[in-house]
Design a protein around this motif. Structure first.
Motif, PDB file in Angstrom:
ATOM      1  N   CYS A  96       0.851  -1.189   0.000  1.00 34.34           N
ATOM      2  CA  CYS A  96       0.000   0.000   0.000  1.00 34.34           C
ATOM      3  C   CYS A  96       0.887   1.240   0.000  1.00 34.34           C
ATOM      4  CB  CYS A  96      -0.917  -0.002   1.225  1.00 34.34           C
ATOM      5  SG  CYS A  96      -2.143   1.328   1.248  1.00 34.34           S
ATOM      6  N   VAL A  97       0.614   2.163  -0.915  1.00 35.64           N
ATOM      7  CA  VAL A  97       1.370   3.411  -1.014  1.00 35.64           C
ATOM      8  C   VAL A  97       0.373   4.551  -1.139  1.00 35.64           C
ATOM      9  CG1 VAL A  97       2.994   4.751  -2.395  1.00 35.64           C
ATOM     10  CG2 VAL A  97       3.359   2.302  -2.105  1.00 35.64           C
ATOM     11  N   GLY A  98       0.466   5.533  -0.226  1.00 34.01           N
ATOM     12  CA  GLY A  98      -0.490   6.629  -0.237  1.00 34.01           C
ATOM     13  C   GLY A  98       0.145   7.950   0.106  1.00 34.01           C
ATOM     14  N   ASP A  99      -0.645   9.022  -0.034  1.00 37.84           N
ATOM     15  CA  ASP A  99      -0.143  10.368   0.241  1.00 37.84           C
ATOM     16  C   ASP A  99      -0.918  11.079   1.344  1.00 37.84           C
ATOM     17  OD1 ASP A  99      -2.566  10.929  -0.961  1.00 37.84           O
ATOM     18  OD2 ASP A  99      -1.718  11.896  -2.725  1.00 37.84           O
ATOM     19  N   GLY A 100      -1.760  10.344   2.069  1.00 40.02           N
ATOM     20  CA  GLY A 100      -2.574  10.962   3.110  1.00 40.02           C
ATOM     21  C   GLY A 100      -3.974  11.304   2.651  1.00 40.02           C
ATOM     22  N   GLU A 101      -4.218  11.243   1.349  1.00 40.48           N
ATOM     23  CA  GLU A 101      -5.558  11.465   0.801  1.00 40.48           C
ATOM     24  C   GLU A 101      -6.065  10.230   0.056  1.00 40.48           C
ATOM     25  OE1 GLU A 101      -5.646  14.946  -1.612  1.00 40.48           O
ATOM     26  OE2 GLU A 101      -5.341  16.322   0.072  1.00 40.48           O
ATOM     27  N   SER A 102      -5.216   9.662  -0.794  1.00 48.55           N
ATOM     28  CA  SER A 102      -5.573   8.456  -1.530  1.00 48.55           C
ATOM     29  C   SER A 102      -4.375   7.523  -1.568  1.00 48.55           C
ATOM     30  CB  SER A 102      -6.028   8.806  -2.955  1.00 48.55           C
ATOM     31  OG  SER A 102      -4.960   9.403  -3.678  1.00 48.55           O
ATOM     32  N   CYS A 103      -4.632   6.245  -1.833  1.00 48.00           N
ATOM     33  CA  CYS A 103      -3.551   5.259  -1.874  1.00 48.00           C
ATOM     34  C   CYS A 103      -3.842   4.223  -2.939  1.00 48.00           C
ATOM     35  CB  CYS A 103      -3.377   4.582  -0.511  1.00 48.00           C
ATOM     36  SG  CYS A 103      -4.775   3.532  -0.030  1.00 48.00           S
ATOM     37  N   LYS A 104      -2.772   3.531  -3.370  1.00 44.34           N
ATOM     38  CA  LYS A 104      -2.882   2.356  -4.219  1.00 44.34           C
ATOM     39  C   LYS A 104      -2.578   1.156  -3.336  1.00 44.34           C
ATOM     40  CE  LYS A 104      -1.459   4.607  -8.541  1.00 44.34           C
ATOM     41  NZ  LYS A 104      -0.450   4.617  -9.617  1.00 44.34           N
ATOM     42  N   ARG A 105      -3.499   0.181  -3.309  1.00 45.19           N
ATOM     43  CA  ARG A 105      -3.361  -0.945  -2.391  1.00 45.19           C
ATOM     44  C   ARG A 105      -3.591  -2.251  -3.129  1.00 45.19           C
ATOM     45  NH1 ARG A 105      -6.949  -0.411   2.771  1.00 45.19           N
ATOM     46  NH2 ARG A 105      -5.529   1.354   3.014  1.00 45.19           N
ATOM     47  N   VAL A 106      -2.763  -3.245  -2.825  1.00 45.88           N
ATOM     48  CA  VAL A 106      -2.927  -4.573  -3.381  1.00 45.88           C
ATOM     49  C   VAL A 106      -3.996  -5.303  -2.585  1.00 45.88           C
ATOM     50  CG1 VAL A 106      -1.800  -6.777  -3.835  1.00 45.88           C
ATOM     51  CG2 VAL A 106      -0.524  -4.653  -4.143  1.00 45.88           C
ATOM     52  N   THR A 107      -5.027  -5.775  -3.262  1.00 48.38           N
ATOM     53  CA  THR A 107      -6.090  -6.541  -2.626  1.00 48.38           C
ATOM     54  C   THR A 107      -6.302  -7.847  -3.384  1.00 48.38           C
ATOM     55  OG1 THR A 107      -7.933  -5.677  -3.936  1.00 48.38           O
ATOM     56  CG2 THR A 107      -7.197  -4.338  -2.070  1.00 48.38           C
ATOM     57  N   LEU A 108      -7.175  -8.707  -2.855  1.00 47.00           N
ATOM     58  CA  LEU A 108      -7.479  -9.962  -3.537  1.00 47.00           C
ATOM     59  C   LEU A 108      -8.147  -9.720  -4.885  1.00 47.00           C
ATOM     60  CD1 LEU A 108      -8.773 -12.145  -0.562  1.00 47.00           C
ATOM     61  CD2 LEU A 108      -6.513 -12.172  -1.637  1.00 47.00           C
ATOM     62  N   SER A 109      -8.743  -8.545  -5.036  1.00 52.48           N
ATOM     63  CA  SER A 109      -9.402  -8.198  -6.293  1.00 52.48           C
ATOM     64  C   SER A 109      -8.464  -7.486  -7.250  1.00 52.48           C
ATOM     65  CB  SER A 109     -10.618  -7.302  -6.010  1.00 52.48           C
ATOM     66  OG  SER A 109     -11.514  -7.934  -5.125  1.00 52.48           O
ATOM     67  N   GLY A 110      -7.194  -7.348  -6.863  1.00 55.06           N
ATOM     68  CA  GLY A 110      -6.241  -6.632  -7.699  1.00 55.06           C
ATOM     69  C   GLY A 110      -5.896  -5.276  -7.093  1.00 55.06           C
ATOM     70  N   MET A 111      -5.265  -4.432  -7.887  1.00 52.50           N
ATOM     71  CA  MET A 111      -4.872  -3.105  -7.434  1.00 52.50           C
ATOM     72  C   MET A 111      -6.099  -2.198  -7.332  1.00 52.50           C
ATOM     73  SD  MET A 111      -2.110  -1.443  -6.551  1.00 52.50           S
ATOM     74  CE  MET A 111      -0.833  -2.409  -7.369  1.00 52.50           C
ATOM     75  N   GLN A 112      -6.235  -1.517  -6.196  1.00 55.32           N
ATOM     76  CA  GLN A 112      -7.362  -0.617  -5.996  1.00 55.32           C
ATOM     77  C   GLN A 112      -6.873   0.744  -5.518  1.00 55.32           C
ATOM     78  OE1 GLN A 112     -10.509  -2.086  -3.541  1.00 55.32           O
ATOM     79  NE2 GLN A 112     -10.795  -3.969  -4.718  1.00 55.32           N
ATOM     80  N   SER A 113      -7.615   1.782  -5.896  1.00 59.41           N
ATOM     81  CA  SER A 113      -7.385   3.124  -5.372  1.00 59.41           C
ATOM     82  C   SER A 113      -8.380   3.363  -4.254  1.00 59.41           C
ATOM     83  CB  SER A 113      -7.562   4.169  -6.482  1.00 59.41           C
ATOM     84  OG  SER A 113      -6.569   4.024  -7.473  1.00 59.41           O
ATOM     85  N   LEU A 114      -7.865   3.666  -3.060  1.00 64.26           N
ATOM     86  CA  LEU A 114      -8.701   3.803  -1.868  1.00 64.26           C
ATOM     87  C   LEU A 114      -8.324   5.073  -1.114  1.00 64.26           C
ATOM     88  CD1 LEU A 114      -8.376   0.111  -0.634  1.00 64.26           C
ATOM     89  CD2 LEU A 114     -10.370   1.108  -1.750  1.00 64.26           C
ATOM     90  N   PRO A 115      -9.188   5.544  -0.217  1.00 68.99           N
ATOM     91  CA  PRO A 115      -8.819   6.685   0.630  1.00 68.99           C
ATOM     92  C   PRO A 115      -7.644   6.322   1.527  1.00 68.99           C
ATOM     93  CG  PRO A 115     -11.196   6.299   0.675  1.00 68.99           C
ATOM     94  CD  PRO A 115     -10.590   5.117  -0.007  1.00 68.99           C
ATOM     95  N   CYS A 116      -6.775   7.293   1.804  1.00 67.54           N
ATOM     96  CA  CYS A 116      -5.614   7.084   2.671  1.00 67.54           C
ATOM     97  C   CYS A 116      -5.748   7.994   3.880  1.00 67.54           C
ATOM     98  CB  CYS A 116      -4.322   7.401   1.911  1.00 67.54           C
ATOM     99  SG  CYS A 116      -2.820   7.334   2.920  1.00 67.54           S
ATOM    100  N   PRO A 117      -6.060   7.443   5.053  1.00 67.69           N
ATOM    101  CA  PRO A 117      -6.268   8.273   6.236  1.00 67.69           C
ATOM    102  C   PRO A 117      -4.988   8.660   6.967  1.00 67.69           C
ATOM    103  CG  PRO A 117      -6.679   5.990   6.775  1.00 67.69           C
ATOM    104  CD  PRO A 117      -6.333   6.025   5.309  1.00 67.69           C
TER     105      PRO A 117
END
Length: 331
Positions: A96-117
């Motif tokens: 998981c790599v993020g900037d404090g607002e959004s992140c790219k995360r490896v999941t079972l469904s593949g790469m996802q863009s998610l909120p980064c808290p």
């Protein structure tokens, strides 16, 4: 061109403020109060010193606390890459790599863009799994001249890696200030990496170290900006295009989801993400070292509290992976 493979600045050496030492059969990070420049080769004793390290030390026994450098790029975000980053400790693969607002995360469904808290409030970031992680790329000028800087490779770089908040914040601020005051001519400025120390309340007066980027001793801001402008005009006359170099680097970094390969990730995890309770403090964030060692032990957590924390973490993993059954795995 390969897709999914980030093209990062070519690295010919490392800049560190510590080392990894073997103690009682374990390899643990250990802080230092000086810079060390190494090659990318390791032996039984650790990283092999780069020849530039000896060139920078006027006295073999002297501490190396400043390094003359230049930047490869005008864009501050190309010279210093900083993100909140979580690695798989076993494989070294970024998760998981993020900037404090959004992140790219490896999941079972593949790469996802998610909120980064940010790690402070992220259930997946417990126990130091996610940290600010920065990489600064510079050219080293062993004798103060660009022709022999960075061992004669004008497009090669030394990389300084850190998970220290003070180093990342200071370097980010310096790069942006210098970019603004020079009119965007960062790559033409003769600069200096400097090791600084300070004490805080949490460090109990123990010195903690971080890295700063300053003008070289004896230089004024007006002098270095004028020199940078003159050199840029000379480069343009010779057909050298700094803007095109920046754009090529920007496009190369955008080719991959993550910048670190698994091979690099294993070394990063060992040096900067030690297992909780191992007693080590990674050298790259010496500015966090005093805080970590001086912090009072946490009060014991009740069984109810442990179960609550575990349930929160499992729920977060279920959300990240898209597996609703994961939230019940521990019940």
């Amino acid at each position: 061109m390969l897709k999914g493979l980030a093209l990062t600045p070519p690295v010919i050496g490392r800049i560190a403020i510590g080392r990894v030492m073997e103690k009682n059969g374990r390899r643990l990070p250990e802080k230092d109060d000086e810079f060390t420049l190494t090659s990318q080769v390791q032996n039984k004793e650790g990283w092999v010193l780069h020849p530039v390290d000896a060139q920078l030390r006027k006295d073999p026994g002297a501490k190396l606390r400043s390094i003359p450098v230049r930047l490869l790029f005008d864009d501050p975000d190309l010279s210093l890459r900083a993100n909140y980053t979580m690695f798989d400790r076993a494989t070294g693969r970024p998760l998981c790599v993020g900037d404090g607002e959004s992140c790219k995360r490896v999941t079972l469904s593949g790469m996802q863009s998610l909120p980064c808290p940010s790690p402070a409030v992220c259930a997946l970031a417990q126990d130091g799994n996610c940290k600010p992680y920065g990489r600064l790329h510079v050219r080293v000028e062993a004798d103060g001249s660009t022709e022999t800087g960075t061992a004669g490779d004008e497009l090669g770089s030394f990389v300084f890696r850190t998970t220290g908040f003070n180093s990342i914040r200071t370097l980010s601020a310096r790069l942006r200030y210098l970019f603004a005051v020079s009119g965007g001519l960062l790559a033409g400025l003769p600069l200096e990496l400097r090791l600084r120390g300070k004490s805080t309340t949490l460090s109990h007066r123990t010195p903690i170290y971080y890295v700063d980027l300053t003008l070289r001793a004896g230089s004024s801001l007006a002098q270095v900006v004028a020199l940078a402008r003159q050199e840029r005009e000379q480069q343009a006359a010779l057909g050298l295009d700094q803007a095109a170099l920046d754009e090529a680097a920007r496009q190369g970094l955008a080719l991959g989801e993550f910048e670190e390969s698994e091979e690099e990730g294993v070394e990063v995890v060992e040096e900067f993400y030690p297992e909780p309770g191992m007693g080590g403090a990674h050298p790259g964030d010496g500015d966090d070292l005093g805080t970590r060692r001086a912090r009072a032990p946490s009060p014991p957590i009740s069984l109810r509290g442990k179960l609550h924390r575990k349930q929160e973490a499992l729920g977060a993993r279920a959300t990240a992976t898209g597996d609703p059954g994961a939230s019940h795995a521990g019940t």
